[in-house]
Every structure is written in C-alpha cells, then in structure tokens.
Design a protein around this motif. Sequence first.
Motif, PDB file in Angstrom:
ATOM      1  N   THR B 216       4.779 -27.041 -12.237  1.00  0.00           N
ATOM      2  CA  THR B 216       4.426 -25.883 -11.424  1.00  0.00           C
ATOM      3  C   THR B 216       2.956 -25.875 -11.017  1.00  0.00           C
ATOM      4  OG1 THR B 216       6.044 -24.779 -12.752  1.00  0.00           O
ATOM      5  CG2 THR B 216       4.748 -23.403 -11.292  1.00  0.00           C
ATOM      6  N   THR B 217       2.076 -26.138 -11.980  1.00  0.00           N
ATOM      7  CA  THR B 217       0.643 -26.084 -11.673  1.00  0.00           C
ATOM      8  C   THR B 217       0.281 -27.128 -10.638  1.00  0.00           C
ATOM      9  OG1 THR B 217       0.487 -25.747 -14.030  1.00  0.00           O
ATOM     10  CG2 THR B 217      -1.574 -25.853 -12.799  1.00  0.00           C
ATOM     11  N   ALA B 219       2.177 -28.565  -8.423  1.00  0.00           N
ATOM     12  CA  ALA B 219       2.722 -28.235  -7.107  1.00  0.00           C
ATOM     13  C   ALA B 219       1.851 -27.189  -6.419  1.00  0.00           C
ATOM     14  CB  ALA B 219       4.149 -27.733  -7.248  1.00  0.00           C
ATOM     15  N   ARG B 220       1.374 -26.210  -7.200  1.00  0.00           N
ATOM     16  CA  ARG B 220       0.562 -25.155  -6.593  1.00  0.00           C
ATOM     17  C   ARG B 220      -0.786 -25.691  -6.150  1.00  0.00           C
ATOM     18  NH1 ARG B 220       2.313 -20.269 -10.716  1.00  0.00           N
ATOM     19  NH2 ARG B 220       4.473 -20.241  -9.981  1.00  0.00           N
ATOM     20  N   PHE B 223      -0.176 -27.603  -3.007  1.00  0.00           N
ATOM     21  CA  PHE B 223       0.020 -26.639  -1.938  1.00  0.00           C
ATOM     22  C   PHE B 223      -1.335 -26.107  -1.463  1.00  0.00           C
ATOM     23  CE2 PHE B 223       0.106 -22.194  -0.742  1.00  0.00           C
ATOM     24  CZ  PHE B 223       0.959 -22.225   0.350  1.00  0.00           C
ATOM     25  N   ALA B 274       4.136 -27.709   3.649  1.00  0.00           N
ATOM     26  CA  ALA B 274       4.296 -26.615   2.692  1.00  0.00           C
ATOM     27  C   ALA B 274       5.782 -26.301   2.515  1.00  0.00           C
ATOM     28  CB  ALA B 274       3.531 -25.387   3.172  1.00  0.00           C
ATOM     29  N   LEU B 278       6.869 -28.737  -0.408  1.00  0.00           N
ATOM     30  CA  LEU B 278       6.520 -27.991  -1.623  1.00  0.00           C
ATOM     31  C   LEU B 278       7.134 -26.597  -1.564  1.00  0.00           C
ATOM     32  CD1 LEU B 278       2.777 -29.043  -1.507  1.00  0.00           C
ATOM     33  CD2 LEU B 278       4.420 -29.866  -3.169  1.00  0.00           C
ATOM     34  N   ALA B 281       6.225 -23.954  -4.458  1.00  0.00           N
ATOM     35  CA  ALA B 281       4.863 -23.430  -4.422  1.00  0.00           C
ATOM     36  C   ALA B 281       4.665 -22.544  -3.196  1.00  0.00           C
ATOM     37  CB  ALA B 281       3.867 -24.588  -4.398  1.00  0.00           C
ATOM     38  N   THR B 282       5.334 -22.901  -2.097  1.00  0.00           N
ATOM     39  CA  THR B 282       5.209 -22.085  -0.896  1.00  0.00           C
ATOM     40  C   THR B 282       5.795 -20.700  -1.114  1.00  0.00           C
ATOM     41  OG1 THR B 282       5.439 -24.127   0.345  1.00  0.00           O
ATOM     42  CG2 THR B 282       5.619 -22.086   1.583  1.00  0.00           C
ATOM     43  N   TRP B 284       6.031 -19.258  -3.906  1.00  0.00           N
ATOM     44  CA  TRP B 284       5.134 -18.569  -4.839  1.00  0.00           C
ATOM     45  C   TRP B 284       3.963 -17.939  -4.100  1.00  0.00           C
ATOM     46  CZ3 TRP B 284       0.124 -20.712  -5.740  1.00  0.00           C
ATOM     47  CH2 TRP B 284      -0.637 -20.027  -6.692  1.00  0.00           C
ATOM     48  N   ALA B 285       3.446 -18.682  -3.110  1.00  0.00           N
ATOM     49  CA  ALA B 285       2.249 -18.201  -2.413  1.00  0.00           C
ATOM     50  C   ALA B 285       2.584 -17.239  -1.283  1.00  0.00           C
ATOM     51  CB  ALA B 285       1.456 -19.381  -1.862  1.00  0.00           C
ATOM     52  N   LYS B 507      14.773 -25.131  -9.418  1.00  0.00           N
ATOM     53  CA  LYS B 507      13.679 -24.715 -10.309  1.00  0.00           C
ATOM     54  C   LYS B 507      14.233 -24.019 -11.512  1.00  0.00           C
ATOM     55  CE  LYS B 507      10.035 -26.438  -9.102  1.00  0.00           C
ATOM     56  NZ  LYS B 507       8.949 -26.933  -9.926  1.00  0.00           N
TER      57      LYS B 507
END
Lengths: 499, 507
Positions: B216-217, B219-220, B223, B274, B278, B281-282, B284-285, B507
Amino acid sequence: MSEKLPLPLFENIGVVLPMAIAFGWAIILLVIDLFVADKRAVGWLAVLGLAASAVAAIIQPTGTEGTFLNAESRAPMIGLDPFAQGIVLVALGVAIITVLLALEYLPRQGIERGEFYPLVMLATGAIMLLAQGQDLIALFLGLELLSIILYILAGFAHARVASEEAAIKYLIFGGFATGFLVFAIALIYGATGKSSLGEIAAASALPTFTASDNLLLLIGIGLLIVGFGYKVSMAPFHMWTPDVYEGSPTPVTAFMSVAVKAGAFAALARLLVFAFGAQAAVWLPILAITAALTMLAGNIGAVVQTNVKRMLAYSSVGHAGYILLGVIGAGATAANRELGLQSVVFYLVTYALSNMAAFGVLIALERRGEAAWSLDDLSGLFGRSPWLATAMTLAMLSLAGVPLTAGFVGKLYVFSAVWSGGLGWLTLIGVATSAISAFFYLRVILRMFTSEPSREVQTFTGTGLRVALVVAAVGILLVGVLPGLVVSFVQHGGVALGL
Amino acid sequence: MIGLPLISLALWLPLVGALALLFLPKEQPQLARTVALVFGFVTLVIAVVAAALFDRSAPGFQMIDAFDWIPGLGIRYAVSLDGVSIWFFLLAALLTPVAQLASGAFIQRDVRGFQALLLALEFSVLGTFVAQDMFLFYIFFELTLVPTALLIGRWGGEQRVKAATQFFLYNFGASLFMLVAMIGLYLTHAAQTGLATGDIAVLIDSVATGKLSLDTTMARLLFGGFFIAFAVKMPLWPFHTWLPLAHAEATDDGSIDILGLLQKTGGYGLIRFAVQLLPAATAWAAPAVGVLAVISILYGAVAAYAQRDIKRVLAYSTVSHMGFAMLGIFAMNALGITGAITMMLASGLATGALFLVSAAIVARRGTRDVKQLGGLWLPAPILGGLALTAVFGSIGLPGLMGFAGEFTVMQGTWTSSALGPAYIIVGVIGVILAAAYLLTMFRRVFMGELRPANEGFTDLTGREIALLGALVALVVIIGIYPNMVFAPMQATLQQIASGVSQALALK
C-alpha cells in the motif's frame, strides 16, 4: 606461494597494451617534439596515439586478468573487465577531444608548447592504470602519476596569475589527499596484510580477522573515502573545484572535469565494491550522505554563478554526486553490483560528451587576455553563431537530463541503480537537485536564444575545435536517441560490438 | 489495416518537417510557412486515416508499431492508439495546422525557426499520446518543454524570459518525480514478475491479473510521483501558478492553441498511469484530489473574473475546465472518464477558438485589455458571432460540446464510489461563474458603444473565418451529437472501469 618459481612477472600483455601505447607513445612524442617546429603536428600525432590505444582497448577481450602479478602472492595487479574497459575508453575519448580543443587554443593564448600533448597522454595512461588496477599499489601509482601531471597542466598558462593560483591550490589540496590515501593504504595493509583487492576481501572475511584489525580496516576505508573525495570533488571536499577549474586553461579544465573524475571514480568504485564489499554496512551510509551533500552543494552552488566556467565547475560537483549514486548502487547489494557499475560507466560516457561540448563552446569564446565567460557574453549567441549556440544548447539539455539527449539516459541509469539498491531516498534527492539544475542550464539556453548581444564577442573556431564539437554534439544526440549500443557495451564490454 | 505504420508516420512526419525547414533559405519566410503547413496538413490527413481505420469495438491498444529500442533495459519504441488516446491524437493533429495558419504573417522574426519549433512541438505532443512504453511517454512528455520554452522565450511578450523559465522549471521539476515513480514501478515489476519492461499494456495486465502487487505505501508513493507531474501540467490548484504567465506571455497569434494541448497531456497521463496502473492508490487519493479539483473549478472561475487581459481570462478558464476533467478522472468510472475526455477536447476546441478571437483582436487593435475594447460587434459582426458561439461552448450551454462534457462528468462523479454527489453540488457553482466571467468579458469586448480608438476595426478575413469557423463548427456538431466522440472510447473505458473494480476487489 611456498615454491619460489622464477615465474615471469607478467603474462597476457594485451591487458596492458592500451596503457603501454599511451605511455610509450607519449615518451616518443616528447622526443619528436624537439624536432618538429609545428606544434600542431605534435597534437595530431597525439590523437593518433590515443586512437591506437583505444583500438587496442576495444579489441582486447574483457574478463582477462593476471598481468603484472603481485610477486608475493601472484594475485593480479592489473586486469581488464568491462567496467575498466568502459572507463579506459571514456578517458581516451576525452583525451582525444581535449587535444583537439587545445590545438588552436594554445597558440591563441600564447602558451603553445609541444609537451602539452604528451602530458595529456601520460595523464590518460595514469587514468587507465586507475581503471585497471587491482592492487592498492597500482591504484596509488596511477593516482599520484595523474595528480603530478595535473599540477603541471593546471599551471600551463603560467603567465596568467589565475592559472598559477589554480596549480598551487590544486597542489596543496592534492597533497592533502595523497596524505590521506597513503595513510589509508598503510592501515588497510596493516589490518589485512594484503595489497591485492581480492585478497583484502578474502582476508577480512576469515574467522581469524580480529576486531582490532577490523577497526583499522574501517578507519582505512574512511580515510580512503576522504582522499578520493578530494579527487572527485565530493562534498564537503569540493571547495577547491571552482577556483581550480576556473583558473586552469580551459581544455585542461574539460579534461579534469571528466577524465580525471572517471579515473578516480573507477578506482573508488573498485576499491569499495570489490575489496570492501563486506564492510558496506559501514561505508554505504557515509557515502550515501556524502552523495546527497554533493548533489546539493554542486547544484545549489551553480545557481548563483554568472560566470559560465565557474557554473560548469559547480555543475561538475553536482554530476560527481550522480556518479556516486551509481557507485552506491553497485555497493548496496551483491546482486546489484553489475547494474551499478554499468550505470557509472554509462553516466561517464554521457557526461563526457556533454561537458566536452560545453567547454568547447567556451573555448570558442575565449581569446588571449580576455575571457568571455559571463552569461552576458552568451547573450544572443544564436544570432551570431547558430552552430555554437546549438552545440551549447545540446550540452546544457544533456547536462540537465532532458530526454533524447545522452544525459537523460545516464540519469535514468544511475537513478535505477540506486533505487534498485534500496536507496530510494537518494533517487529523490537526485531528482530534486536535477530540477534545481534545470534552472541554471536553462538560463544559458534562454540567454543565447532570446537576448540581444550586450557586447561584441568574437568567436574562434578552427578545424580541431569544429571536429571536437561535432563529435560531442552528435554523440549527445546519438546516445540520447539510440542508447542501445552503449548500453550493451557497458553491459558486456567490447564483446557486444561483435569483437 | 493497410500495412503502413500510420501512427509512426503521423508521429515522425512533423519532426522530418522541422528538420527539413532548417535547410530552407532563411530569407524566404513565405516558403517556410508553406512547407511547414504542408507537413502539418499531411500529418492531419494521416491521423484522420488512422482514426478511420481504428476498430471502435475493440478495447485496448491497437495499430501497434514496435521494436526494441534499448533491449538491455527492456525499453521499447512502441506506439499505438486506444479509445482514450485516439481523440487527443486527433486534437493535436488538428490544432497544429490551425496554429500554423493562425500565426500567418503575425510572426516576422525568424519565421523558419518558429515554424520548425511548432512542428517539433507537434511531434512531442503526438508522441506523448501514442507512446505505449512508459519511458517513451516520459521522453515525449519532457520533450514538449523544450520547443515550448523556446517559443515563449523567443517570440513572446515582454516578460517572455521569465514566463519561459517558470514554465520550464515547474514542469521539468514536477515530471522528474514521475520519472522516479516510473523507475520504481519498472524495478518492482521486474523483481516480482522477472520481466523488465516499460510496456504500459504489460504493466496494466500485470496489475489486473494480480501478478504485480504493490504494497500500500509503495503504491501511494508511486501515485504521488505521477500525480505531482500531471497535476502541475493540467494544472490543478495550487500547482497552477505557471500557467497564466505562460499563456499571457506566449505569442499573440493563435499558435498558443498548442499550449492548451500540453494541459491535456496531464489529464491523459492521469487516466493512463493513475487510474489504469495504480487504481487502489488512486481510489485512496480520490477524495482529497476531488477537493482540490473543486477548488480549481471555483478558483479558476473567480480568478478569471478578475482579469482584464483576454488571454489571462482564458488561461484561468482552462484551470476551471481542467478541474472538471480532474473530477471526471477521479470518479474512476466509465462515465466520469468519458466526460473528462470530452471536457478536455471541448476546452481545447472552444478555448482554442477564443484564443484565435484574441489573436484577431490583437492583430487589429494591438491590445488584449478589455477596458480598451468595447462595441466591437458593430464593425465586426462575424467575429462577434463566432466568438459568442465559442463562449457558449466554453460555458457549457446545452447543445454545445462543453455541456456534453460537463454533464457527463457530473453524472460520473455523482454515481462514483470514489467521489460522490457532494463534489458536484459544489463544483456546479463553477458553471454559473463561468457564465459570469465569460459573458462579462464578451460584453466588455463586443457590446456597448464603439470607442473612438476602435474606429476602423475590420471584420475577419476569409482565412480567419475558415479557421475560427472550423473550430466553432466542431464545438457545435459534437455538442449536438456527442455520441460520435463517446462511442469509440466506450470499449476501452469499460475495460478500464472493470479493471479498476477488479483491482479494488483484489485488495
């Protein structure tokens, strides 16, 4: 080792042939120089010798070792792996371009003396020794020989105070560096009892290797990094660089900024990676922080410069940091060694092309007693001499790492190497400083294209300079657009070229 | 398919043209213009042929031309089209000849160099949209900066050097973070699958099938690298500060249209890297980016309202438009992305048309200051009519292209699981504001009494009518029948959307 055999001290002469040609031809040339009035002819003869040496280096199959055997242990003192071959060729290429740049520069400055060219050849031979050395003694010999020649070359324009100052400064700082290095070698030898790199690594891995010996070894490594730090202008040992680079005759500066760095980096990388790989846990963090400092110091220092030659000096400090990334990548993990060393060679190729082009343009703007190195002198250069401006633009774009120039692929390579070595944060610093560097490289470009000339600056171009600039500029584009050939060369050595 | 590498042809022809121009005599500007135009036009024809041969029902990359470029590093020269890139590809091919024609006799200084740089810029922009290898994408993406900086720096307005420097540094610096992210993605992929490649299709496949699983980290962080580069390019508030200066200081002729294209490379990149590469992560953001996008919409609109310079108004209006596009992209569903792409195309065409209007005014009056203009409708009704249509297209009046984009973005955002109705309820205020600032500008320039200084203002020439008319006609036609834009991308977008939900399910 027990049996004392009257073994020949060297076998496989091909490994040292390139070096032998450089040294031998330099000596012969010194003699020829006495009988030739036209010093330019000496220069062309030097180019010939350097080219012959390059051919010898390319056709020699890599992977061969075992020349000039260590008399005691029969370990090789000099070898030729793809890494060394790459460095040797970079040094030779830079030397050829340096001679071409000097051909018209020296007479214009009134410092034309035939021994300049043999000196460049000797220095190149010393760099080859640094690249190929597998033994502390060989490496030290190479470094000292190189330094002594450079003291002379830096002061070659000795009528000019700046040049004398550069020579003295370089001598003093070089003396310091030598002191550190000698002490480092003594400690390392004292700790391991060996001088051959492979044997040092083996000795320090033995179970009998004591803690106190290890301490000596680590101190030795630390001093070694300091000593080489001076030579490659690594922060915080880079303070001499701007003054020496600015004061030295411009072709010498070009040579120092690339070829000398190539040699010193080759030796540093070989020492750290091959001899002290087991101690990486200690030196890697130190080197990583130094690399970060170097990239920051060089690129931030360059921002405020208005003298382009000085700006290039700071930029060369910054690039030392990027090369260091490759070394760090190579040392980080054993699996990463190849990638790291390849990236160092590749980066040096790209940096050599870009820097030689940039200094070549500066030489075209420089005449006796009056150097046109300020940014203002570059204003409107595109209108006056479009080809010079184009060459400078390519050089600046490549140094900044803009795609389709050589510099981009070089950065991609070292960034990959250091990331894959697990030091992603260094990649980030590299990227951030690259962004900073774009500012001062771009400033030069925009000046040339957008401003009007502030004063009349004459430009000088002769055959040598033209050839050098064309080679460098075409090289920047060629390596940038079709990097495949150079990549396979640094991966597999001359074999990749079908030799 | 007709066996020709059409995409490569369309891509490389402008570069050949740019190089060919350098061999022309310097003192024949007209010849340089003609030759450049021929190259630009032939490129457009090839691009249209390529688009006609594009298989609308098939998802994924088509018409691939590829060979190993740096075999040692697994980097390929691979160009292709898919439902996302095809419209951007066409837009770039269309706007270049428009820019060349619009520049006309406006540029007098070093015409040959100017036209060569325009073609070089077209080459790099086309390359950005067709590159199928991420390193190739990066190369083209960065390459756009060099001709643009030189175009602004050499032919721009008074603050041109500052504008060029700022433009280059912002974009170059931001893109470097993308380079780090690419290196990270490339090396992680190589480590996990044993395949060192930059091929986007392969990477997308690895993500979709779970062969590549980033923690996770990581990927972020990756991103983040991509996002910085594209957010600066689009530009998203607060990364937008380079844009108004660059747009205002660029040349006053219509060639500035191409500057607008650069913004689209940002939106395109976000969809590719993005959303497609990803997705977790996308997602998430998305809420945070959505907030920034809404701020962009409103901020761009408010800032545009305060401007007196026509080009600055337009520059800020694109910030507002791109905020909508951003919302659509981060909705992460087929509807939202469809809307985002349409929005970006509409912005390219309508704002492009308005830049032509500005160029026509500057050519006649020598100023872009709205306070010095006024009443221009009387002497120039054709200009006024076309400008009004473009203004309505830009505002998003129903029946015009901007509306098709905005409406679809709203639908997509509303139904999105990553965003939601709240974003669009606030964002819609931007549409009202757009009407306010654009109509205000129009009123100040075209309505009211004709000032004495504007006496003798002439209407458009035939060529200007043709250029402006072509862009405005597209805005109208696509507005009436948006499906012609929507249809070719649906297959690809459905695939992207299912890829996103698949990846999120993994995920």
